[in-house]
Design a protein around this motif. Structure first.
Motif, PDB file in Angstrom:
ATOM      1  N   PRO A 232      47.605  -3.462  87.103  1.00 45.73           N
ATOM      2  CA  PRO A 232      46.968  -1.473  85.618  1.00 45.73           C
ATOM      3  C   PRO A 232      48.458  -1.728  84.599  1.00 45.73           C
ATOM      4  O   PRO A 232      49.278  -1.584  84.174  1.00 45.73           O
ATOM      5  N   ILE A 233      47.176  -1.771  83.614  1.00 46.48           N
ATOM      6  CA  ILE A 233      48.136  -1.031  82.377  1.00 46.48           C
ATOM      7  C   ILE A 233      47.550   0.560  81.781  1.00 46.48           C
ATOM      8  O   ILE A 233      46.994   0.337  81.154  1.00 46.48           O
ATOM      9  N   HIS A 234      49.147   1.188  81.333  1.00 49.52           N
ATOM     10  CA  HIS A 234      48.947   2.476  80.858  1.00 49.52           C
ATOM     11  C   HIS A 234      48.838   2.358  79.002  1.00 49.52           C
ATOM     12  O   HIS A 234      49.764   2.207  78.695  1.00 49.52           O
ATOM     13  N   PHE A 235      48.058   2.938  78.017  1.00 50.69           N
ATOM     14  CA  PHE A 235      48.584   2.609  76.682  1.00 50.69           C
ATOM     15  C   PHE A 235      48.619   3.721  76.554  1.00 50.69           C
ATOM     16  O   PHE A 235      47.908   5.101  76.738  1.00 50.69           O
ATOM     17  N   LYS A 236      49.868   4.650  75.890  1.00 52.89           N
ATOM     18  CA  LYS A 236      51.305   5.675  75.413  1.00 52.89           C
ATOM     19  C   LYS A 236      49.472   6.124  73.964  1.00 52.89           C
ATOM     20  O   LYS A 236      50.526   6.275  73.343  1.00 52.89           O
ATOM     21  N   THR A 237      48.633   6.174  73.852  1.00 50.86           N
ATOM     22  CA  THR A 237      47.888   6.578  72.811  1.00 50.86           C
ATOM     23  C   THR A 237      46.526   7.972  73.416  1.00 50.86           C
ATOM     24  O   THR A 237      46.950   8.579  73.912  1.00 50.86           O
ATOM     25  N   ASN A 238      46.716   8.151  71.579  1.00 44.29           N
ATOM     26  CA  ASN A 238      45.838  10.023  71.953  1.00 44.29           C
ATOM     27  C   ASN A 238      44.421   9.127  73.205  1.00 44.29           C
ATOM     28  O   ASN A 238      44.365   7.776  73.448  1.00 44.29           O
ATOM     29  N   ILE A 239      43.650   9.902  72.845  1.00 48.57           N
ATOM     30  CA  ILE A 239      42.501  10.076  74.109  1.00 48.57           C
ATOM     31  C   ILE A 239      41.268   8.884  73.553  1.00 48.57           C
ATOM     32  O   ILE A 239      40.789   9.492  71.969  1.00 48.57           O
ATOM     33  N   LEU A 240      41.071   7.766  74.295  1.00 46.68           N
ATOM     34  CA  LEU A 240      40.243   7.523  73.834  1.00 46.68           C
ATOM     35  C   LEU A 240      39.128   6.947  73.794  1.00 46.68           C
ATOM     36  O   LEU A 240      38.864   7.209  75.082  1.00 46.68           O
ATOM     37  N   ARG A 241      38.073   7.241  72.994  1.00 50.64           N
ATOM     38  CA  ARG A 241      36.547   7.024  73.113  1.00 50.64           C
ATOM     39  C   ARG A 241      36.212   5.145  74.054  1.00 50.64           C
ATOM     40  O   ARG A 241      36.694   4.488  73.719  1.00 50.64           O
ATOM     41  N   VAL A 242      35.195   5.392  75.210  1.00 52.78           N
ATOM     42  CA  VAL A 242      35.130   4.080  75.986  1.00 52.78           C
ATOM     43  C   VAL A 242      34.988   2.848  74.985  1.00 52.78           C
ATOM     44  O   VAL A 242      36.032   1.725  75.054  1.00 52.78           O
ATOM     45  N   GLU A 243      33.867   2.803  73.716  1.00 48.23           N
ATOM     46  CA  GLU A 243      34.240   1.989  72.792  1.00 48.23           C
ATOM     47  C   GLU A 243      35.755   1.482  71.855  1.00 48.23           C
ATOM     48  O   GLU A 243      35.583   0.391  71.879  1.00 48.23           O
ATOM     49  N   THR A 244      35.518   2.432  71.659  1.00 46.39           N
ATOM     50  CA  THR A 244      37.804   2.475  71.306  1.00 46.39           C
ATOM     51  C   THR A 244      38.817   1.812  72.117  1.00 46.39           C
ATOM     52  O   THR A 244      39.164   1.051  71.576  1.00 46.39           O
ATOM     53  N   ALA A 245      38.420   2.214  73.184  1.00 52.99           N
ATOM     54  CA  ALA A 245      39.228   1.648  74.204  1.00 52.99           C
ATOM     55  C   ALA A 245      39.263   0.506  74.591  1.00 52.99           C
ATOM     56  O   ALA A 245      39.974  -0.706  74.724  1.00 52.99           O
ATOM     57  N   ALA A 246      38.229  -0.993  74.327  1.00 52.31           N
ATOM     58  CA  ALA A 246      38.057  -1.643  75.348  1.00 52.31           C
ATOM     59  C   ALA A 246      37.839  -2.357  73.437  1.00 52.31           C
ATOM     60  O   ALA A 246      39.035  -3.685  73.917  1.00 52.31           O
ATOM     61  N   LEU A 247      37.990  -2.066  72.379  1.00 45.67           N
ATOM     62  CA  LEU A 247      38.264  -2.686  70.833  1.00 45.67           C
ATOM     63  C   LEU A 247      39.415  -3.056  71.285  1.00 45.67           C
ATOM     64  O   LEU A 247      40.166  -4.053  71.209  1.00 45.67           O
ATOM     65  N   TYR A 248      40.079  -1.811  71.520  1.00 46.16           N
ATOM     66  CA  TYR A 248      41.448  -1.624  71.163  1.00 46.16           C
ATOM     67  C   TYR A 248      42.716  -2.450  72.317  1.00 46.16           C
ATOM     68  O   TYR A 248      43.584  -3.292  72.181  1.00 46.16           O
ATOM     69  N   GLY A 249      42.280  -2.375  73.748  1.00 47.40           N
ATOM     70  CA  GLY A 249      42.548  -2.913  74.520  1.00 47.40           C
ATOM     71  C   GLY A 249      42.466  -5.114  74.112  1.00 47.40           C
ATOM     72  O   GLY A 249      43.480  -6.096  74.820  1.00 47.40           O
ATOM     73  N   LEU A 250      41.409  -4.976  74.113  1.00 45.87           N
ATOM     74  CA  LEU A 250      41.270  -6.438  74.073  1.00 45.87           C
ATOM     75  C   LEU A 250      42.141  -6.752  72.429  1.00 45.87           C
ATOM     76  O   LEU A 250      42.529  -8.019  72.510  1.00 45.87           O
ATOM     77  N   ALA A 251      41.656  -6.418  71.644  1.00 44.22           N
ATOM     78  CA  ALA A 251      42.768  -7.080  70.554  1.00 44.22           C
ATOM     79  C   ALA A 251      44.290  -6.908  71.040  1.00 44.22           C
ATOM     80  O   ALA A 251      45.169  -7.558  70.401  1.00 44.22           O
ATOM     81  N   ALA A 252      44.920  -5.666  71.963  1.00 47.07           N
ATOM     82  CA  ALA A 252      46.154  -6.007  71.959  1.00 47.07           C
ATOM     83  C   ALA A 252      46.251  -6.633  72.736  1.00 47.07           C
ATOM     84  O   ALA A 252      47.592  -7.666  72.936  1.00 47.07           O
ATOM     85  N   LEU A 253      45.762  -7.380  74.087  1.00 45.99           N
ATOM     86  CA  LEU A 253      46.468  -8.932  74.103  1.00 45.99           C
ATOM     87  C   LEU A 253      45.809  -9.655  73.883  1.00 45.99           C
ATOM     88  O   LEU A 253      46.674 -10.441  74.168  1.00 45.99           O
ATOM     89  N   GLN A 254      44.791  -9.857  72.982  1.00 48.46           N
ATOM     90  CA  GLN A 254      44.783 -11.293  72.138  1.00 48.46           C
ATOM     91  C   GLN A 254      45.867 -11.301  71.435  1.00 48.46           C
ATOM     92  O   GLN A 254      46.586 -12.783  71.693  1.00 48.46           O
ATOM     93  N   THR A 255      46.879 -10.301  70.877  1.00 54.09           N
ATOM     94  CA  THR A 255      47.766 -10.565  70.316  1.00 54.09           C
ATOM     95  C   THR A 255      48.933 -11.046  70.946  1.00 54.09           C
ATOM     96  O   THR A 255      50.361 -11.462  70.694  1.00 54.09           O
ATOM     97  N   THR A 256      49.176 -10.035  72.067  1.00 56.00           N
ATOM     98  CA  THR A 256      50.632 -10.143  72.877  1.00 56.00           C
ATOM     99  C   THR A 256      50.197 -11.782  73.570  1.00 56.00           C
ATOM    100  O   THR A 256      51.343 -12.450  73.131  1.00 56.00           O
ATOM    101  N   LEU A 257      49.033 -12.262  73.676  1.00 51.42           N
ATOM    102  CA  LEU A 257      49.025 -13.371  74.298  1.00 51.42           C
ATOM    103  C   LEU A 257      49.437 -14.673  73.072  1.00 51.42           C
ATOM    104  O   LEU A 257      49.675 -15.570  73.500  1.00 51.42           O
ATOM    105  N   THR A 258      48.421 -14.276  72.023  1.00 54.24           N
ATOM    106  CA  THR A 258      49.017 -15.710  71.039  1.00 54.24           C
ATOM    107  C   THR A 258      49.367 -15.400  70.485  1.00 54.24           C
ATOM    108  O   THR A 258      50.420 -16.620  69.108  1.00 54.24           O
TER     109      THR A 258
END
Length: 270
Positions: A232-258
């Motif tokens: 389980p991962i928790h981002f310390k951000t503002n409250i995100l809409r579900v569509e924003t959370a998906a894109l935010y999370g994918l972008a963060a993971l992709q950048t972190t991995l690459t």
């Protein structure tokens, strides 16, 4: 970079005849005329340059450009940009189904990011919607997003299923080492993203990301995911809409991995 995704391979003469909605896209959206060229992604995954050899009111014929039959393939890149395989690490998105309009946005954005597989999850808090009838729409959105973004990844969306079935499907297809995380709205018990990625000394080969719907993910589902090895991962951000959370999370993971090799060595540059 835009590309046109063909549903068929060229014939023996190197031609593809385009009709119907695809013809409308090339003629009305891209406004192609005879003699103009475009990049075409074939079912094989190859990207080729083709020219409009003929067009009329109902159809258009594309033909291989004689001077440049094959641009490159999905492993080596395309002419407009150099694509490194590690920049398109296979990522599976487990998305608990939100409202239909939000799911459409998530499908489009996940495709643009380069997600390999999208699994709509029917969970305890998912929206009740006729998912079966939306599969055609989601596949159309994927194709449009790939054509607009130039993504070389053939994003696939699976028929909506339960969390149990989704986990089983992932377990049967994943290749170790695999990164498995779930974005959770509760902070207790969660770890930072970089901590979870850095747990493995070797670079990950694939990844799975779980994102909740409007009501979040239930504690029972979190427990099920944890038992399956998801962190389980928790981002310390503002409250995100579900569509924003998906894109935010994918972008963060992709950048972190690459960029894992860089930040693990603390070799950051401005």
């Amino acid at each position: 970079m835009r590309q046109f995704i063909s549903s068929v391979e060229p014939d023996a003469k190197g031609c593809i005849v385009i009709k119907g909605k695809e013809f409308h896209y090339l003629r009305q959206v891209l406004r192609l005329e005879k003699g103009q060229v475009l990049d075409v992604r074939l079912p094989s995954g190859n990207l080729v340059t083709m020219s409009v050899s003929n067009t009329n009111a109902t159809q258009m014929t594309l033909q291989y450009c004689a001077e440049n039959l094959l641009i490159d393939n999905i492993e080596n890149g395309v002419s407009a940009t150099t694509l490194d395989k590690k920049n398109f690490l296979p990522i599976w998105l487990f998305q608990f189904i939100p409202k239909p309009q939000k799911m459409d946005i998530i499908v489009r954005q996940a495709t643009e990011v380069g997600v390999s597989v999208i699994l709509p999850i029917i969970g305890n808090r998912s929206q009740k919607t006729d998912c079966v009838n939306r599969m055609e729409r989601w596949n159309r959105i994927i194709k449009e997003a790939r054509q607009q973004s130039g993504s070389p990844i053939s994003t696939e969306i699976i028929e909506p299923c339960t969390l149990t079935k989704a986990i089983d499907l992932w377990q049967s297809h994943k290749t170790e080492p695999a990164c498995q995380i779930v974005f959770y709205e509760e902070e207790e018990g969660c770890k930072p993203l970089h901590y979870c990625v850095a747990k493995k000394q070797d670079n990950y080969i694939c990844a799975a990301v779980v994102v909740g719907c409007e009501g979040g993910i239930s504690p029972k589902e979190i427990e099920q995911l944890s038992l399956a090895g998801f962190l389980p991962i928790h981002f310390k951000t503002n409250i995100l809409r579900v569509e924003t959370a998906a894109l935010y999370g994918l972008a963060a993971l992709q950048t972190t991995l690459t960029e894992q090799n860089t930040w693990l060595l603390n070799e950051f540059t401005c």
